[in-house]
Design a protein around this motif. Structure first.
Motif, PDB file in Angstrom:
ATOM      1  N   LEU A 279      62.626 103.212 144.342  1.00 30.94           N
ATOM      2  CA  LEU A 279      64.037 103.232 144.507  1.00 30.94           C
ATOM      3  C   LEU A 279      64.544 104.355 145.386  1.00 30.94           C
ATOM      4  O   LEU A 279      63.679 105.024 145.879  1.00 30.94           O
ATOM      5  N   GLU A 280      65.739 104.458 145.637  1.00 34.60           N
ATOM      6  CA  GLU A 280      66.195 105.227 146.738  1.00 34.60           C
ATOM      7  C   GLU A 280      67.432 105.713 146.116  1.00 34.60           C
ATOM      8  O   GLU A 280      68.776 105.444 145.167  1.00 34.60           O
ATOM      9  N   TYR A 281      67.684 106.991 146.403  1.00 37.45           N
ATOM     10  CA  TYR A 281      68.157 107.959 146.132  1.00 37.45           C
ATOM     11  C   TYR A 281      69.047 108.482 147.343  1.00 37.45           C
ATOM     12  O   TYR A 281      68.558 109.141 147.910  1.00 37.45           O
ATOM     13  N   THR A 282      70.318 108.805 147.280  1.00 35.74           N
ATOM     14  CA  THR A 282      70.979 110.049 148.082  1.00 35.74           C
ATOM     15  C   THR A 282      70.559 111.253 147.428  1.00 35.74           C
ATOM     16  O   THR A 282      70.458 111.371 146.220  1.00 35.74           O
ATOM     17  N   ASP A 283      71.131 112.372 148.458  1.00 36.79           N
ATOM     18  CA  ASP A 283      70.504 113.715 147.885  1.00 36.79           C
ATOM     19  C   ASP A 283      71.634 114.035 146.365  1.00 36.79           C
ATOM     20  O   ASP A 283      71.160 114.370 145.537  1.00 36.79           O
ATOM     21  N   GLY A 284      73.212 113.043 146.835  1.00 37.30           N
ATOM     22  CA  GLY A 284      73.822 113.257 145.822  1.00 37.30           C
ATOM     23  C   GLY A 284      73.674 112.861 144.324  1.00 37.30           C
ATOM     24  O   GLY A 284      73.545 113.219 142.979  1.00 37.30           O
ATOM     25  N   GLU A 285      72.680 111.610 144.272  1.00 32.66           N
ATOM     26  CA  GLU A 285      72.689 110.806 143.565  1.00 32.66           C
ATOM     27  C   GLU A 285      71.268 111.331 142.422  1.00 32.66           C
ATOM     28  O   GLU A 285      71.051 111.616 141.695  1.00 32.66           O
ATOM     29  N   TYR A 286      70.277 111.517 143.427  1.00 32.03           N
ATOM     30  CA  TYR A 286      69.270 112.762 142.791  1.00 32.03           C
ATOM     31  C   TYR A 286      69.575 114.281 141.834  1.00 32.03           C
ATOM     32  O   TYR A 286      68.714 114.222 141.468  1.00 32.03           O
ATOM     33  N   ALA A 287      70.636 114.474 142.890  1.00 36.15           N
ATOM     34  CA  ALA A 287      71.393 116.250 141.667  1.00 36.15           C
ATOM     35  C   ALA A 287      71.731 115.476 140.571  1.00 36.15           C
ATOM     36  O   ALA A 287      71.347 116.121 139.493  1.00 36.15           O
ATOM     37  N   ASN A 288      72.128 114.195 140.640  1.00 37.78           N
ATOM     38  CA  ASN A 288      72.515 114.060 139.099  1.00 37.78           C
ATOM     39  C   ASN A 288      71.551 113.201 138.461  1.00 37.78           C
ATOM     40  O   ASN A 288      71.844 114.235 136.733  1.00 37.78           O
ATOM     41  N   GLU A 289      70.723 113.188 138.766  1.00 40.50           N
ATOM     42  CA  GLU A 289      69.033 112.947 137.638  1.00 40.50           C
ATOM     43  C   GLU A 289      69.338 113.574 137.623  1.00 40.50           C
ATOM     44  O   GLU A 289      68.513 113.951 135.924  1.00 40.50           O
ATOM     45  N   LEU A 290      68.126 114.890 138.023  1.00 40.68           N
ATOM     46  CA  LEU A 290      68.346 115.987 137.745  1.00 40.68           C
ATOM     47  C   LEU A 290      69.667 117.028 136.655  1.00 40.68           C
ATOM     48  O   LEU A 290      68.481 117.783 135.639  1.00 40.68           O
TER      49      LEU A 290
END
Length: 460
Positions: A123-134
């Motif tokens: 999967l590919e995440y931007t830093d913002g998307e990754y932070a949203n998952e957290l």
């Protein structure tokens, strides 16, 4: 030389016992019967506790099993058994919330507590998307923390090498760094919520991955001012002498470094048989720490030379593996020579043990490697009988690694180190794997061992 100071940790209160700090290293096991079977669970828990188990874990696949923990707990306490009960939760956060009402501790797995089940897709995440998952994980985790706080329920954050989420795998790969970060994400939430009755574990069937990941976790926690107690175990260690040697090598490497506050030896045997082995590992810490230092000073070229004595073969296996485990894992030697000056053990016995220890350290493979789970209430077939049948049919295949898993929870992931896998897919149904790829799905159990052999013999 030889003494070891145990790493100082905070204390986690689990019912009537305390883990960490200056408390003894606690010994535990896990029930293998269906958690809906109250009679069977109570009987098995009593056998574990009578053997010396200080905590007993039960799988809680769903709310029904979690609810039945109340009945199991009440029955055990009525019969005078007050040892803490632990619920083991995968996939369903709501199940953990229910279990927290009735158990002294709940184990959750960051790899699948909120993240969806792994598909091994990148999967590919931007830093913002990754932070949203957290943030999404935190929103789902905080209600559970509040329930645990209200009911004085402890938590084990238990990461399995075989069940890292696709999210973690995509950013960190199948690495110790990924294993540690999966754990740290959850620990940071618990710390922000000021909830401290936490135990942490990182487990793998590969001893090198397990030891290095735990060491890395300790450094990561120390860097962030965290000192949670640690649960140690080599998961899917197997049975018989191989299971004991692999467990002693991995768990023992850390115990001789002063790391570890509670342990479980995961054997594909009756769970009460795990307890004496675990107890012996704890008893051997001072002697094996001394032997480890002696052996390090006596390394000749790339060979560890270890003089060892033991009153019985199991103690011989545990002591030797525990004493040299860290040295082999750290690459300080790649060969091993065992000597018994009292002449109690034959050269053949010592040579076979040398080979078994080198295989457990992932250095030299001289026989078939079996990565078999210990079983639990999720197990979908007779594990011990099946292991015996598979061993009888494949023990001549030196160097081949075969995973034998009771269910799908950690199946393909924990078998990442295996060439072939035999996994429970449903009652009476088995799926067969080559590496992580499922080759045959839901085949009848009575055909599965023969089909596994055909798969092994077929050109890939």
């Amino acid at each position: 030389m030889g003494s070891v100071k145990r790493r100082q940790t905070e204390v986690c209160h689990v019912g009537g016992i305390a883990i960490g700090g200056d408390n003894p290293i606690r010994i535990q096991s896990m029930a293998t019967v269906d958690t809906n079977d109250t009679e069977g669970c109570v009987a098995q828990a009593k056998r574990i506790m009578d053997a010396g188990g200080e905590l007993v874990r039960f799988t809680t696949q769903g709310s029904r099993e979690a609810e039945n923990m109340r009945n199991i707990s009440e029955r055990l306490k009525a019969e005078g058994y007050w040892q803490p009960l632990v619920a083991d939760v995968h996939f369903t956060a709501h199940t953990a919330e229910v279990a927290a009402l009735y158990c002294e501790k709940v184990r959750i797995n960051p790899g699948n507590y909120v993240d969806p089940g792994r598909t091994f897709k990148r999967l590919e995440y931007t830093d913002g998307e990754y932070a949203n998952e957290l943030e999404r994980i935190e929103r789902r985790l905080v209600p559970f923390i509040n329930i645990c706080r209200q009911h004085k329920t402890a938590v084990r954050i238990g990461v399995n090498h075989g069940s890292l989420s696709d999210r973690i795998m995509s950013r960190y790969g199948d690495t110790p760094e990924g294993i540690v970060e999966s754990c740290m994400e959850f620990l940071r939430i618990f710390r922000r919520e000021a909830f401290d009755d936490v135990v942490v574990s990182i487990k793998a069937s590969n001893t090198v991955v397990m030891v290095n990941s735990v060491r890395m976790l300790v450094k990561a926690m120390d860097a962030e001012g965290m000192h949670y107690p640690l649960h140690l175990g080599v998961t899917e260690a197997g049975e018989g002498e191989d299971g004991r040697i692999k467990s002693a090598l991995g768990i023992g490497a850390l115990l001789t470094e002063g790391i570890g506050d509670t342990i479980r030896v995961s054997l594909s045997e009756e769970p009460e048989r795990e307890i004496p082995v675990a107890r012996k590992l704890v008893e051997l810490i001072p002697e094996c720490t001394r032997l480890r230092h002696d052996a390090e000073a006596a390394i000749k070229g790339d060979t560890i030379v270890l003089d060892i004595d033991a009153p019985d073969v199991e103690t011989l296996q545990l002591k030797a593996a525990m004493a040299v485990g860290a040295l082999l894992i750290d690459g300080k030697a790649r060969k091993l020579t065992l000597k018994a000056e009292d002449g109690r053990w034959s050269e053949d016995t010592l040579h076979e043990l040398e080979d078994s220890i080198l295989q457990a350290a992932r250095i030299k493979f001289t026989k078939t490697e079996y990565i078999s789970c210990p079983g639990c209430g999720r197990t979908l077939y007779n594990l011990q009988e099946t292991i015996a049948r598979i061993k009888a049919a494949t023990s001549h295949l030196a160097g081949l690694k075969i995973g034998i898993m009771g269910c799908i929870v950690n199946g393909p992931g924990e078998m990442a180190d295996a060439d072939y896998g035999y996994v429970g897919a449903g009652r009476g149904r088995i799926s067969l794997y080559r590496g992580k790829e499922c080759i045959e799905k839901n085949i009848p159990e009575e055909e599965a061992v023969d089909r596994l052999l055909k798969l092994i013999e077929a050109p890939s």
